[in-house]
Motif scaffolding. Sequence first.
Motif, PDB file in Angstrom:
ATOM      1  N   ASN A  65       0.636  -1.192   0.002  1.00 32.86           N
ATOM      2  CA  ASN A  65       0.086   0.993   0.110  1.00 32.86           C
ATOM      3  C   ASN A  65       0.746   1.120  -0.032  1.00 32.86           C
ATOM      4  N   ASP A  90      -3.878   6.787  -3.797  1.00 32.56           N
ATOM      5  CA  ASP A  90      -4.927   6.545  -2.942  1.00 32.56           C
ATOM      6  C   ASP A  90      -5.837   5.422  -3.419  1.00 32.56           C
ATOM      7  N   ARG A  93      -4.882   2.575  -2.151  1.00 34.89           N
ATOM      8  CA  ARG A  93      -4.132   2.978  -0.771  1.00 34.89           C
ATOM      9  C   ARG A  93      -6.961   2.680  -0.017  1.00 34.89           C
ATOM     10  N   PHE A 100      -1.613  -2.657  11.951  1.00 35.53           N
ATOM     11  CA  PHE A 100      -0.271  -2.474  12.749  1.00 35.53           C
ATOM     12  C   PHE A 100       0.000  -3.044  14.061  1.00 35.53           C
ATOM     13  N   ASN A 104      -2.152   1.679  15.783  1.00 41.90           N
ATOM     14  CA  ASN A 104      -2.312   3.290  15.083  1.00 41.90           C
ATOM     15  C   ASN A 104      -3.877   3.980  15.251  1.00 41.90           C
ATOM     16  N   PHE A 106      -6.529   7.178  16.620  1.00 40.12           N
ATOM     17  CA  PHE A 106      -6.805   8.445  16.334  1.00 40.12           C
ATOM     18  C   PHE A 106      -7.164   8.231  18.118  1.00 40.12           C
ATOM     19  N   HIS A 108      -7.862  11.268  19.646  1.00 39.37           N
ATOM     20  CA  HIS A 108      -8.683  12.279  19.910  1.00 39.37           C
ATOM     21  C   HIS A 108      -9.789  12.149  18.914  1.00 39.37           C
ATOM     22  N   VAL A 122     -13.567  10.422   2.625  1.00 38.86           N
ATOM     23  CA  VAL A 122     -12.579   9.370   1.252  1.00 38.86           C
ATOM     24  C   VAL A 122     -13.652   8.336   0.701  1.00 38.86           C
ATOM     25  N   ARG A 166     -12.078  -0.686  12.028  1.00 42.11           N
ATOM     26  CA  ARG A 166     -11.524   1.065  11.124  1.00 42.11           C
ATOM     27  C   ARG A 166     -11.340   0.580   9.690  1.00 42.11           C
TER      28      ARG A 166
ATOM     29  N   GLY B 358       2.700   6.800  13.679  1.00 41.46           N
ATOM     30  CA  GLY B 358       2.257   5.463  13.631  1.00 41.46           C
ATOM     31  C   GLY B 358       1.071   6.568  12.773  1.00 41.46           C
ATOM     32  N   GLN B 359       0.310   7.656  13.227  1.00 39.34           N
ATOM     33  CA  GLN B 359      -0.494   8.531  12.846  1.00 39.34           C
ATOM     34  C   GLN B 359      -0.773   8.986  11.458  1.00 39.34           C
ATOM     35  N   GLU B 361       0.736   7.058   9.307  1.00 41.48           N
ATOM     36  CA  GLU B 361       0.531   5.952   8.096  1.00 41.48           C
ATOM     37  C   GLU B 361      -0.696   4.928   8.607  1.00 41.48           C
ATOM     38  N   GLY B 362      -1.271   5.406  10.143  1.00 41.33           N
ATOM     39  CA  GLY B 362      -2.835   5.317  10.184  1.00 41.33           C
ATOM     40  C   GLY B 362      -3.527   5.554   8.579  1.00 41.33           C
ATOM     41  N   ALA B 363      -2.968   7.325   8.910  1.00 46.48           N
ATOM     42  CA  ALA B 363      -4.168   7.458   8.134  1.00 46.48           C
ATOM     43  C   ALA B 363      -4.153   7.775   6.914  1.00 46.48           C
ATOM     44  N   GLN B 364      -2.937   7.320   6.696  1.00 46.92           N
ATOM     45  CA  GLN B 364      -2.237   7.252   4.690  1.00 46.92           C
ATOM     46  C   GLN B 364      -3.152   5.729   4.935  1.00 46.92           C
ATOM     47  N   ALA B 365      -2.995   4.391   5.310  1.00 51.65           N
ATOM     48  CA  ALA B 365      -3.129   3.819   5.154  1.00 51.65           C
ATOM     49  C   ALA B 365      -4.780   3.520   5.059  1.00 51.65           C
ATOM     50  N   LEU B 366      -5.811   4.612   5.258  1.00 51.62           N
ATOM     51  CA  LEU B 366      -6.800   4.236   5.111  1.00 51.62           C
ATOM     52  C   LEU B 366      -7.758   4.718   3.473  1.00 51.62           C
ATOM     53  N   GLY B 367      -6.281   5.905   2.830  1.00 56.11           N
ATOM     54  CA  GLY B 367      -6.165   6.334   1.661  1.00 56.11           C
ATOM     55  C   GLY B 367      -6.967   7.526   1.923  1.00 56.11           C
ATOM     56  N   LEU B 368      -6.854   8.262   3.675  1.00 56.33           N
ATOM     57  CA  LEU B 368      -6.899   9.724   3.289  1.00 56.33           C
ATOM     58  C   LEU B 368      -5.939  10.795   2.938  1.00 56.33           C
ATOM     59  N   PRO B 369      -5.994  11.153   1.948  1.00 58.82           N
ATOM     60  CA  PRO B 369      -4.790  12.336   0.756  1.00 58.82           C
ATOM     61  C   PRO B 369      -4.384  13.325   2.216  1.00 58.82           C
ATOM     62  N   LEU B 372      -6.643  16.322   3.762  1.00 62.43           N
ATOM     63  CA  LEU B 372      -6.881  15.102   5.118  1.00 62.43           C
ATOM     64  C   LEU B 372      -6.260  15.161   6.288  1.00 62.43           C
ATOM     65  N   LEU B 376      -7.741  16.028   9.743  1.00 57.25           N
ATOM     66  CA  LEU B 376      -8.824  15.532  10.210  1.00 57.25           C
ATOM     67  C   LEU B 376      -7.429  14.585  11.181  1.00 57.25           C
ATOM     68  N   VAL B 377      -5.988  14.355  11.522  1.00 53.98           N
ATOM     69  CA  VAL B 377      -5.630  13.403  11.636  1.00 53.98           C
ATOM     70  C   VAL B 377      -4.385  13.752  12.925  1.00 53.98           C
TER      71      VAL B 377
END
Lengths: 258, 466
Positions: A65, A90, A93, A100, A104, A106, A108, A122, A166, B358-359, B361-369, B372, B376-377
């Motif tokens: 990915n 993207d 992904r 992980f 990882n 979030f 907040h 997305v 998630r 990791g934050q 990577e977590g966002a990237q792995a979800l496809g967030l450009p 964003l 958002l993160v």
Amino acid sequence: MSADPILAADAAQAPATAVELIGVNKWYGDFHVLRDINLTVKRGERIVVCGPSGSGKSTMIRCINRLEEHQRGKIVVDGIELTNDLKRIDEVRREVGMVFQHFNLFPHLTILENCILAPTWVRKMPRKEAEDLAMHFLAKVKIPEQAGKYPGQLSGGQQQRVAIARALCMRPRIMLFDEPTSALDPEMVKEVLETMVSLAEDGMTMLCVTHEMGFARQVADRVIFMDAGQIIEMNEPNAFFSNPQHERTRLFLSQILH
Amino acid sequence: MDVSAPPAGTPASFVSPGMIAPEPAPISTRGPIAWSRAHLFGSPFQIILTLFGLAVIYVVVPPVLRFFIFDAVFTGTGRNACLPEVIGRPVGACWPFIGAKFNQIVYGFYPEAERWRVNLVYLIGVVLLAPLMIQKVPYKRLNALLFFGAYPVAAYVLLTGGNLQLRGFLLSWVGLGPLVTTIGQAIGFSTGFWPDYVISALLVAAIAAAAAPVFAGSRKGAAKTALGAFVILGVVLAAVDINFGLPWVETRVWGGMLVTLVIAVTGIVASLPLGILLALGRRSQMPLVRIASTLFIEFWRGVPLITVLFFATYMLPLFLPGRFTIDGLLRALVGVALFASAYMAEVVRGGLQAIPKGQYEGAQALGLPGGLMMRLVVLPQALKLVIPGIVNNFIGLFKDTTLVLIVSIFDLLGVLRAAFTDPAWATPTTVVTGFGFAGLFYFVFCFGMSRYSMALEKRLDRNRRH
């Protein structure tokens, strides 16, 4: 457990070849970390990757990915070739979920917000629909009652199950697991593995870096052993465990199987 | 619960006979006696510190109270009310002085007939800001849009009078002024501004559409974005251009609290977004963006604010072409905002550095450009971490606004100093009273910001509790 209707329907639509790595090479500076990796993963196939630390197994699945970039060779995921094109990255992904070692999540956002973030932003899914989907998958990983809590309030095992939910909320066609149980207390490994087994039963295409050999025996279609950046041996689990061919594989197995 | 006493010595084998129920803590560790022992009289050193603290309170508090309250004069109409030899007793603060100068302190030399406009700006500001700060009030998005978008424009129009009589836009700059003026007059406008604006908007949209494929964007999307920006800018320009019949009030006559608040609020509101952009820029992968951001930050951090203000006020006009003048207050505002944003950038960068990989990577792995992912993160977490630093900057900025005094802008301190020279109020305690009042004013605002930020931190922190 009966198959998940959403996952089963998604799986049926995926292309016959999920992931294809052809002659993939990668360097960290001068260090040759992936050496001529060739691997084809079919739709619905479950692959377990094992090997000593530093063998490149995590790097390999992170290339799928594009969390890591490969320098030579070709990677095709779900029919899309990975290049420097950000749009394609993207796109890939969105179709590939990843779990992980350190979750990882979030911190907040609540569990529910963690799950609906990517679908709403997305995939542009309406909030209500995203929440319903999230609750569906939280129920699947057996923690719907935690939806309003924050990740910090959950145990490691629960957090990892949220991380799986998630990833599923994006309705991925392929799931990557990067040592999902390595950071967990022993008591919590089982609940995460059970979730992964049920996912496998739903026909999800999975690539999983793990040292849980019981899991590999139970669900893997193929086990891959890597060392020094190469694939040393690849076989279906019975043959892999009972009759390893390569010297290095035998040594490795003798050290982790007691 | 029945728990048998543990056997003496350490047995080789042991099975717990049952779970031990929790008991209340011993009485000596609870209550006021335990508290004072723990916090006031725990050790000889602590006792000395406690006594020392009491002594300091005794030395400082009574004289301050005596001066500002017990010996103070509260009523009167001139200096005679505050002279000890006239009223025959020691005199502390001379509060009638503040009362007499109150209008000047609040409005500066803003024309009396127009002061309702200032009051209206204050009122709208409070009405919009209060619900924004209270979490439970709904419609945060609309509220923020009104406060950060509509309010500044409304405040500008109200305070200055608006009616800018814009003459020309981009085309006039490249020498096509007469042409657009002709077009404008032909269709009934007195100037060529709006024809110029519309043509410029269309031209920019066309250029954006033409250039879009180079940056891998869609033509339609780029044109839409450009036109959208022009529509918003157009609304703003129309608002400041329309003649509402308000007399023009020069910024030179603004003063007092008005100027202090205008500079502080503008600086605060502008420095945070600018600082965030600069911080992101400094961490960018693109060398050009990174170098530009770094240079900007280091430049503004490297020069004193006084220098910036001097330069903006006295040097800038020398470099600009003759017909091109910028309002004096506006120049100071821009200087303060840029100065503050450089500091803010470094605070925000500190927060960004604390976010684990990791934050991302977590966002990237979800496809967030990328955008964003930041919005958002990463940023919500990074900004939360640096709230103390951000508020620290806000408070510093609020007090730094007093420096505009040296470029002849009369902020709160400026009008006070002007008021000190009034012979009608020349008494021994006038100056101390004035500065006491100014101190109170700054303290109320700074302490308010501090308390609010602490409450905000506490609220956001609840999320993390285990």
